[in-house]
Design a protein around this motif. Structure first.
Motif, short mmCIF file in Angstrom:
data_model
loop_
_atom_site.label_atom_id
_atom_site.label_comp_id
_atom_site.label_asym_id
_atom_site.label_seq_id
_atom_site.Cartn_x
_atom_site.Cartn_y
_atom_site.Cartn_z
N ASN A 1 34.75 52.12 32.52
CA ASN A 1 34.35 50.73 32.22
C ASN A 1 35.31 49.70 32.79
O ASN A 1 35.01 48.50 32.74
N ILE A 2 36.50 50.14 33.26
CA ILE A 2 37.45 49.16 33.81
C ILE A 2 37.90 49.48 35.24
O ILE A 2 38.87 48.92 35.73
N ILE A 3 37.21 50.38 35.86
CA ILE A 3 37.43 50.66 37.30
C ILE A 3 36.38 49.88 38.09
O ILE A 3 35.21 49.94 37.71
N PRO A 4 36.68 49.18 39.15
CA PRO A 4 38.00 49.06 39.77
C PRO A 4 38.90 48.07 39.03
O PRO A 4 38.43 47.13 38.40
N PHE A 5 40.20 48.33 39.15
CA PHE A 5 41.19 47.40 38.60
C PHE A 5 41.18 46.13 39.44
O PHE A 5 41.20 46.18 40.67
N VAL A 6 41.12 45.01 38.77
CA VAL A 6 41.21 43.71 39.45
C VAL A 6 42.32 42.95 38.73
O VAL A 6 42.37 42.95 37.49
N ASN A 7 43.20 42.34 39.51
CA ASN A 7 44.41 41.79 38.88
C ASN A 7 44.20 40.37 38.32
O ASN A 7 44.75 39.40 38.82
N ASN A 8 43.39 40.29 37.26
CA ASN A 8 43.23 38.99 36.58
C ASN A 8 42.80 39.18 35.14
O ASN A 8 42.52 40.31 34.70
N ALA A 9 42.75 38.07 34.38
CA ALA A 9 42.45 38.16 32.95
C ALA A 9 41.01 38.57 32.69
O ALA A 9 40.72 39.29 31.73
N GLY A 10 40.09 38.15 33.56
CA GLY A 10 38.68 38.46 33.37
C GLY A 10 38.43 39.96 33.36
O GLY A 10 37.60 40.47 32.60
N TRP A 11 39.17 40.68 34.21
CA TRP A 11 39.04 42.14 34.27
C TRP A 11 39.24 42.73 32.87
O TRP A 11 38.51 43.62 32.45
N LEU A 12 40.21 42.19 32.14
CA LEU A 12 40.52 42.70 30.81
C LEU A 12 39.54 42.16 29.77
O LEU A 12 38.94 42.92 28.99
N VAL A 13 39.36 40.83 29.75
CA VAL A 13 38.59 40.19 28.68
C VAL A 13 37.11 40.56 28.72
O VAL A 13 36.50 40.78 27.69
N TYR A 14 36.54 40.66 29.91
CA TYR A 14 35.09 40.88 29.99
C TYR A 14 34.70 42.36 30.05
O TYR A 14 33.52 42.67 29.93
N ALA A 15 35.67 43.26 30.29
CA ALA A 15 35.28 44.66 30.43
C ALA A 15 36.02 45.63 29.51
O ALA A 15 35.43 46.60 29.05
N ALA A 16 37.29 45.34 29.23
CA ALA A 16 38.06 46.31 28.43
C ALA A 16 37.65 46.25 26.96
O ALA A 16 37.05 45.28 26.50
N GLY A 17 37.98 47.29 26.25
CA GLY A 17 37.65 47.34 24.82
C GLY A 17 38.50 48.35 24.10
O GLY A 17 39.35 49.02 24.72
N PRO A 18 38.30 48.50 22.80
CA PRO A 18 39.09 49.44 22.00
C PRO A 18 39.07 50.86 22.57
O PRO A 18 40.03 51.60 22.40
N GLN A 19 37.98 51.23 23.26
CA GLN A 19 37.90 52.60 23.80
C GLN A 19 38.98 52.86 24.85
O GLN A 19 39.27 54.01 25.16
N ASN A 20 39.60 51.80 25.40
CA ASN A 20 40.63 51.96 26.41
C ASN A 20 42.04 52.02 25.83
O ASN A 20 43.00 52.32 26.53
N VAL A 21 42.16 51.69 24.53
CA VAL A 21 43.49 51.63 23.91
C VAL A 21 43.95 53.04 23.56
O VAL A 21 43.28 53.75 22.81
N THR A 22 45.09 53.45 24.13
CA THR A 22 45.59 54.80 23.86
C THR A 22 46.75 54.79 22.88
O THR A 22 46.94 55.74 22.13
#
Ligand SMILES: [Zn+2]
Length: 435
Positions: free
Chosen positions: A379-400
Motif C-alpha cells: 500500500n505504500i510502494i513506490p516510496f515518494v519523498n513527501n508528506a502525501g505519500w504517508l498521509v494519503y496511503a500509510a496506515g496502522p497496518q504499516n506500523v511495526t
C-alpha cells in the motif's frame, strides 16, 4: 539503556516534510543524537534499512474506554446516540470495566502508532492505571459536568454537583500529575460550554492556572450547541468560554467546527489550540466542516483527535489525518486548499505543542516517543519523498514498532508491555455485558 537505529528513513521537520536517511541514538528516555553516521556502544543496534522512523502520533482528543461501545450505536442521530445509546451504557460502567476499555483503546493506539493521547472521561484513576501499566503517554483529565436538566429549560447545579466535580478533578490532579515516569500529566477538563455552568467554567480556568496544566474542553462542535448558547447566554461558544477564562495558551478546544471569524481571532490572539476530530464529526453528521484554512491563516495551533471509538469507530490518527484533509478539499471544492503537510503537523508537532509535551519531532533532546513503519508494503510502494505519500496511503497496518519514553511498547508487531490477547478477551466479555 542506549538504542541505536541505523540507516532509517527519518521524517524531518520543516514546512514541507520529507524523509532523510539517518541514524538515531536513543539514550534513556531521550533522543540523544540524529545524524548521518553514528557509531557507539549501544545496548541494542537495529538495522532500519527498510524502516521509516517518525515521531509517534498524538491523539489530542479521545475518550479511551468508549472503545467498549464501538460499533453498537452506529447510524443514529446525535441526540439518540447520546440519550438512548451512549449515556445509559456509560452510567452502568464500573471502574474495572473502564480500565479494560482503556487497555483495549491503548492496545489499538499502540498498533496505530499513537504514543500519546489526551483524554477526558470519568473513573479516571482506572484510566491512569491503564496508562501506568501499558507504558503509553497521556494527558488525563476528569470530565466535569454540572448541568442537571438537558430538556426544556436547562438547569445547572454549581453549588452541589459542580463543587463535587471540582473536588474529584483536584484529587485526580494531586494523585496523578507527573506520575508513571512522568508519562502522565493532567488536565482540567470541563465537559463543554453547554454542559457546565458559568461558575464551574470560571473555577476550571482558575484550577488550570493554579496547576499550570492543560484545559481540555469540547467547544463549538454542533449547530444545536451554537443555538443553545446564543439563546441562553446571547454569546457564541468561544465568546462565552473566553468570558469564563477558558481560552488561553493552555486550552485545547476539541472540535472547533462552528466558529465565526471573530471567534477564530479570539482563539488566535489567546494562543489556544484547536483539536479537529474529522471522522467523528462526519460520522455523527455535525454538518459543515471546521474552518481549517482560516485557522491556518490566523496561525492557530492545530492538532487532531479521533474522539471516542463509539463515534469514529477507530483510534487511527492516520485515518483521521487523511479524512480530515479530504473533508476540507471536498468542502471547499478545492483540492489544493489544504496540504498533507498541514495534517501531518497536526498529528505530530501540533499535538505535542497543544499538550505541552517535549515530543512530536525526531530531534536531539526530544522525548524518545517514536514509531517505525515497514516500507516494504504494497500500500505504500513506490516510496515518494513527501508528506502525501504517508498521509494519503500509510496506515496502522504499516506500523511495526512503537516506542514511548525510550521503551518499546511494540516490537515487530508484538505488544511487549501487557498481554494483549487477555485484554481482547476481557474487552469482548465486558462489551457484551453492557448491552
Ligand atoms: Zn469528545
Amino acid at each position: 539503556m542506549k538504542i541505536l537505529l541505523k540507516n532509517a528513513l527519518v521524517l524531518t521537520n520543516g514546512k514541507k516534510y520529507s524523509f532523510l536517511r539517518q541514524d538515531i541514538l536513543i539514550n534513556q528516555n531521550l533522543i540523544a543524537e540524529v545524524s548521518d553516521d553514528i557509531s557507539c556502544n549501544a545496548d541494542e543496534i537495529i538495522d532500519c534499512t527498510n524502516r521509516i522512523v517518525m515521531p509517534g502520533l498524538i491523539n489530542a482528543h479521545t475518550h479511551a474506554p468508549m472503545s467498549l461501545l464501538r460499533g453498537q450505536g452506529d447510524d443514529l442521530q446525535l441526540k439518540d446516540w447520546l440519550n438512548k445509546f451512549t449515556w445509559p451504557r456509560e452510567a452502568k460502567m464500573s471502574s474495572e470495566q473502564i480500565k479494560i476499555g482503556a487497555m483495549l483503546a491503548i492496545a489499538e493506539m499502540i498498533r496505530c502508532g499513537v504514543t500519546c493521547f489526551d483524554e477526558h472521561y470519568f473513573h479516571m484513576d482506572a484510566i491512569a492505571k491503564a496508562v501506568e501499566q501499558s507504558g503509553i503517554r497521556a494527558v488525563l483529565g476528569y470530565s466535569m459536568i454540572d448541568r442537571t436538566k438537558f430538556v426544556e429549560k436547562p438547569e445547572f447545579d454549581f453549588e452541589g454537583k459542580g463543587k463535587k466535580e471540582l473536588k474529584i478533578s483536584e484529587k485526580f490532579i494531586k494523585d496523578w500529575n507527573n506520575k508513571a515516569e512522568q508519562r502522565i500529566t493532567v488536565s482540567v477538563s470541563p465537559h463543554a460550554s453547554f454542559t457546565c455552568s458559568e461558575q464551574l467554567l470560571n473555577a476550571a480556568s482558575k484550577s488550570s492556572k493554579k496547576h499550570d496544566c492543560i484545559l481540555h474542553i469540547h467547544a463549538a462542535e454542533t449547530r444545536s450547541e451554537l443555538a443553545f448558547m446564543l439563546n441562553y447566554y446571547k454569546l457564541r461558544p468561544i465568546q462565552f468560554l473566553k468570558k469564563c477564562g477558558c481560552i488561553n495558551e493552555k486550552s485545547v478546544l476539541a472540535h472547533g467546527v462552528y466558529v465565526s471569524k471573530s471567534e477564530i481571532e479570539i482563539i488566535a490572539r489567546n494562543k489556544a489550540s484547536v483539536c479537529t476530530c474529522p471522522v467523528s464529526n462526519l460520522k455523527l453528521a455535525s454538518g459543515g466542516a471546521p474552518p481549517i484554512p482560516q485557522y491556518l491563516k490566523s496561525k492557530v495551533n492545530l492538532c487532531i483527535g479521533t474522539d471516542g471509538a463509539a463515534s469514529n469507530n477507530t483510534l487511527s490518527i492516520f485515518e483521521s489525518m487523511k479524512i480530515g484533509a479530504l473533508e476540507q478539499k471536498n468542502f471547499h471544492f478545492d483540492a489544493s486548499i489544504i496540504r498533507a503537510d498541514d495534517y501531518l503537523y497536526m498529528g505530530t508537532k501540533g499535538g505535542a505543542k497543544a499538550l505541552n509535551i517535549n515530543a512530536g519531532e525526531i530531534q536531539k533532546n526530544k522525548l524518545a516517543d517514536l514509531i517505525m513503519l515497514d516500507i516494504n508494503s504494497p500500500n505504500i510502494i513506490p516510496f515518494v519523498n513527501n508528506a502525501g505519500w504517508l498521509v494519503y496511503a500509510a496506515g496502522p497496518q504499516n506500523v511495526t514498532d512503537t516506542m514511548v519514553n525510550g521503551k518499546w511498547l511494540m516490537r515487530d508487531r508484538i505488544i511487549c508491555t501487557f498481554d494483549e490477547y487477555e485484554i481482547l478477551k476481557k474487552a469482548q466479555k465486558t462489551a457484551d455485558s453492557l448491552n
